[in-house]
Design a protein around this motif. Structure first.
Motif, PDB file in Angstrom:
ATOM      1  N   ARG A  46     -10.369  12.052  -2.990  1.00 27.75           N
ATOM      2  CA  ARG A  46     -11.234  11.314  -2.003  1.00 27.75           C
ATOM      3  C   ARG A  46     -12.441  12.667  -1.785  1.00 27.75           C
ATOM      4  O   ARG A  46     -12.222  13.870  -1.831  1.00 27.75           O
ATOM      5  CB  ARG A  46     -10.551  11.370  -0.645  1.00 27.75           C
ATOM      6  N   GLN A  65     -11.656  -3.754   0.880  1.00 26.88           N
ATOM      7  CA  GLN A  65     -11.061  -2.250   0.874  1.00 26.88           C
ATOM      8  C   GLN A  65     -12.081  -1.339   0.825  1.00 26.88           C
ATOM      9  O   GLN A  65     -11.273  -0.297   1.223  1.00 26.88           O
ATOM     10  CB  GLN A  65     -10.648  -2.376  -1.013  1.00 26.88           C
ATOM     11  N   ILE A 106      -3.942  -0.065  -4.950  1.00 27.24           N
ATOM     12  CA  ILE A 106      -4.581  -0.969  -4.636  1.00 27.24           C
ATOM     13  C   ILE A 106      -5.403  -1.594  -5.987  1.00 27.24           C
ATOM     14  O   ILE A 106      -5.697  -2.778  -6.429  1.00 27.24           O
ATOM     15  CB  ILE A 106      -5.344  -1.201  -3.189  1.00 27.24           C
ATOM     16  N   PRO A 107      -6.427  -0.694  -6.410  1.00 25.16           N
ATOM     17  CA  PRO A 107      -7.186  -0.804  -7.723  1.00 25.16           C
ATOM     18  C   PRO A 107      -6.360  -1.547  -8.866  1.00 25.16           C
ATOM     19  O   PRO A 107      -6.862  -2.358  -9.270  1.00 25.16           O
ATOM     20  CB  PRO A 107      -7.986   0.495  -7.724  1.00 25.16           C
ATOM     21  N   PHE A 143       0.664  -1.179   0.022  1.00 23.49           N
ATOM     22  CA  PHE A 143      -0.140  -0.122   0.088  1.00 23.49           C
ATOM     23  C   PHE A 143       0.694   1.149   0.039  1.00 23.49           C
ATOM     24  O   PHE A 143       0.682   2.199  -0.715  1.00 23.49           O
ATOM     25  CB  PHE A 143      -1.037  -0.050   1.372  1.00 23.49           C
ATOM     26  N   PHE A 145      -3.161   8.504  -4.041  1.00 19.40           N
ATOM     27  CA  PHE A 145      -1.632   7.658  -3.384  1.00 19.40           C
ATOM     28  C   PHE A 145      -1.476   6.307  -3.420  1.00 19.40           C
ATOM     29  O   PHE A 145      -0.964   5.662  -2.845  1.00 19.40           O
ATOM     30  CB  PHE A 145      -1.675   8.207  -2.070  1.00 19.40           C
ATOM     31  N   CYS A 146      -2.793   5.475  -3.849  1.00 12.35           N
ATOM     32  CA  CYS A 146      -2.943   4.072  -3.709  1.00 12.35           C
ATOM     33  C   CYS A 146      -2.995   3.482  -5.017  1.00 12.35           C
ATOM     34  O   CYS A 146      -3.409   3.888  -6.188  1.00 12.35           O
ATOM     35  CB  CYS A 146      -4.280   4.011  -2.964  1.00 12.35           C
ATOM     36  N   CYS A 204     -11.639  -2.336  -5.559  1.00 12.81           N
ATOM     37  CA  CYS A 204     -11.948  -0.887  -4.862  1.00 12.81           C
ATOM     38  C   CYS A 204     -12.431  -0.045  -6.223  1.00 12.81           C
ATOM     39  O   CYS A 204     -11.744  -0.020  -7.330  1.00 12.81           O
ATOM     40  CB  CYS A 204     -11.115  -0.409  -4.054  1.00 12.81           C
ATOM     41  N   HIS A 217     -12.769   3.293  -6.227  1.00 10.33           N
ATOM     42  CA  HIS A 217     -12.056   4.526  -6.003  1.00 10.33           C
ATOM     43  C   HIS A 217     -10.776   4.689  -6.679  1.00 10.33           C
ATOM     44  O   HIS A 217     -10.248   3.597  -7.061  1.00 10.33           O
ATOM     45  CB  HIS A 217     -11.988   4.856  -4.528  1.00 10.33           C
ATOM     46  N   ARG A 218     -10.261   5.726  -6.613  1.00  3.69           N
ATOM     47  CA  ARG A 218      -8.957   5.979  -7.426  1.00  3.69           C
ATOM     48  C   ARG A 218      -7.937   7.029  -6.688  1.00  3.69           C
ATOM     49  O   ARG A 218      -7.570   7.816  -7.040  1.00  3.69           O
ATOM     50  CB  ARG A 218      -9.001   6.387  -8.943  1.00  3.69           C
ATOM     51  N   CYS A 219      -8.072   6.628  -5.356  1.00  4.01           N
ATOM     52  CA  CYS A 219      -7.229   7.662  -4.428  1.00  4.01           C
ATOM     53  C   CYS A 219      -5.864   7.794  -5.145  1.00  4.01           C
ATOM     54  O   CYS A 219      -5.244   6.548  -5.451  1.00  4.01           O
ATOM     55  CB  CYS A 219      -7.207   6.997  -3.163  1.00  4.01           C
ATOM     56  N   TYR A 275     -15.786   3.642   4.314  1.00  9.44           N
ATOM     57  CA  TYR A 275     -15.800   4.907   3.703  1.00  9.44           C
ATOM     58  C   TYR A 275     -17.057   5.687   3.976  1.00  9.44           C
ATOM     59  O   TYR A 275     -18.298   5.246   4.147  1.00  9.44           O
ATOM     60  CB  TYR A 275     -15.985   4.664   2.105  1.00  9.44           C
TER      61      TYR A 275
END
Ligand code: SF4
Length: 390
Positions: free
Chosen positions: A233, A150, A115-116, A8, A112-113, A106, A108-110, A195
Motif C-alpha cells: 500500500r 472496491q 479480491i483482484p 476477504f 493480504f487481499c 481493483c 491494486h495488489r495489496c 483510497y
C-alpha cells in the motif's frame, strides 16, 4: 433466502459460512452469492444443501437459481409501459437508503487481499448508467445513497476518465465529477472505500458546502512505512496525518472512518507502537480493526515472521482499547449539539457521521423510518448518542 458472502479475510469467511448455516436452518432454501461464491466446491462441501452457489456480482445467476427453484420461467425484461414496479434493480436495503456500486474490481495488489484475483481489474460503470440508477433510486424514495466499490476514488481510471454524458451535458468519468453530479440530486451522499489519492482533497470542499455528507471511509490499514510496503500500500503515515489535518481545516465536521490490520507478518512491537501513535494523532471517528489472518491465495502468506496468534489478539485489544477512548471522547463532544438524523426505525436514526450497520446510532423517542428529524443530544455512551427530538 439469498446469502451474500465475503471471502476477504478468514474471519469474514467464517462469518459467511455461519450465515449460510443459519439461513439453511431457518429457511432451508438458500442461494449463495458474493465473493466467497467464487469457491463453489468449498461451499458445497461444507453446506451441500444449498440450492446454488453463484459468483460475485452475478445477479442474473442468482435470479436464474431463484426462478429455477420456483419452477417459473425468468421474467421478461422491464417494460415501463406494463410493469407495475419501478426498474430500480434488486434492492435489499430499507426503502430510504441504498448502495450505489460505481465500479467492480481493483487495480491494486495489496498482499493480504485476493479480491483482484476473484473480481479482476477495475471496471468503472459509465457515468450515465450510474447517474441514471441514482436518479431512479431517488425517484423511488431513497434519501441516502452509499457510494461503494472496491476502490471508489479510482473511479474512471480504467477508461482514462473518458467523457460521458449526463442530462445532455458532457460529464467526465472521474471520482470528483461523479461526486459533483451526485450532489445535484439533493439527497445524502456517503462515500465508502475511498483510497486516499491526492484528488480526494477536491471533494472535501463539497462536504464543507453541505453538498455531500462530511464523511469519508478510508481504509488506511497501517501506519508503519515498512508494513505498508509489505502490504503493498503506497501511503505514508506522516503524509496521511497532514492530509487529515487539511481535510479537517476545510471541513471541521468531517467524520473519518477507517480499518486497520494488526499482527501482519513481521510487525514488530515498535511498528505496532508506531500504529498506536498514528491512531492517537489521527483522532479518527470510527475504526475497525482485524487481527491478520492468512487468506488462501494471498501473497502475504509467503512473508516470513508470522506474528503469534496470542500477540495478534493482544495487539488488537490494545488497539481497540485506545480507539474506544478516542471514539467515546468524540461522541461526548456532541452532547448539547442539535443533529439532523435520518430515522431507520422508530427511536433510532443516524446522523451524518453514521453509516448504516457499521457506525453508531442516535437514540430518541418516536419517528418513522425514512423521515429526517432534529435531535438535541443529551448523553453519549461508548458507541451511540441519546437525545430528544425537537
Ligand atoms: S485496494 Fe487492496 S484491499 Fe482493497 S480490494 Fe484492492 S487489493 Fe484488495
Amino acid at each position: 433466502m439469498i446469502v451474500n458472502t465475503c471471502g476477504f479475510i478468514d474471519a469474514a469467511v467464517d462469518e459467511s459460512l455461519a450465515a449460510i448455516g443459519e439461513a439453511l436452518a431457518e429457511n432451508g432454501k438458500v442461494v449463495v452469492t458474493g465473493c466467497l461464491g467464487a469457491k463453489q466446491d468449498f461451499i458445497k462441501n461444507i453446506h451441500p444443501a444449498v440450492l446454488a452457489v453463484t459468483g460475485p456480482h452475478d445477479t442474473p445467476a442468482v435470479m436464474h437459481a431463484v426462478h429455477a427453484f420456483l419452477g417459473r420461467p425468468r421474467p421478461a425484461p422491464h417494460d415501463p409501459f406494463i410493469d407495475l414496479i419501478p426498474d430500480i434493480g434488486v434492492k435489499l436495503t430499507p426503502k430510504h437508503y441504498a448502495y450505489l456500486k460505481i465500479s467492480e474490481g481493483c487495480n491494486h495488489r495489496c498482499s493480504f487481499c485476493i479480491i483482484p484475483s476473484m473480481r479482476g481489474d477495475l471496471v468503472s460503470r459509465p457515468m450515465a448508467e450510474v447517474m441514471s440508477e441514482a436518479e431512479n433510486l431517488v425517484r423511488a424514495g431513497v434519501k441516502e445513497l452509499l457510494v461503494i466499490s472496491q476502490d471508489t476514488s479510482a473511479y474512471g481510471m480504467d477508461v482514462k476518465y473518458r467523457t460521458g454524458f449526463w442530462q445532455g451535458r458532457p460529464a467526465k468519468t472521474n471520482f470528483v465529477n461523479l461526486c459533483r453530479s451526485l450532489a445535484e440530486l439533493n439527497v445524502w451522499i456517503r462515500l465508502h472505500y475511498v483510497y486516499p489519492y491526492p484528488h480526494v482533497d477536491e471533494v472535501v470542499p463539497l462536504m464543507a458546502a453541505g453538498k455531500i455528507l462530511p464523511y469519508l471511509d478510508v481504509p488506511f490499514q497501517h501506519a508503519s512505512p515498512r508494513i505498508l510496503r509489505l502490504m503493498k500500500r503506497p501511503a505514508s503515515a506522516e503524509k496521511v496525518l497532514s492530509r487529515i489535518a487539511g481535510w479537517r481545516e476545510t471541513c471541521p465536521d468531517i467524520a473519518i472512518r477507517s480499518t486497520f490490520i494488526v499482527g501482519f507478518p513481521g510487525e514488530s512491537e515498535a511498528e505496532f507502537s508506531h500504529l498506536l501513535f498514528f491512531l492517537q494523532e489521527a483522532q479518527l471517528d470510527r475504526v475497525g480493526c482485524f487481527a491478520y489472518s492468512p487468506v488462501e491465495g494471498a501473497a502475504a502468506n509467503d512473508l516470513p515472521d508470522a506474528v503469534p496468534e496470542a500477540v495478534k489478539q493482544s495487539r488488537r485489544e490494545r488497539f481497540m482499547k485506545l480507539q474506544a477512548k478516542i471514539s467515546a471522547e468524540k461522541l461526548k463532544a456532541k452532547v448539547g449539539q442539535k443533529l439532523k438524523v435520518l430515522i431507520d426505525a422508530p427511536g433510532a436514526g443516524r446522523s451524518m457521521a453514521d453509516a448504516p450497520e457499521i457506525d453508531g446510532v442516535v437514540r430518541f423517542s418516536g419517528g418513522r423510518a425514512g423521515e429526517f428529524a432534529e435531535v438535541l443530544i443529551d448523553r453519549a455512551d461508548q458507541h451511540d448518542l441519546h437525545g430528544r427530538r425537537l
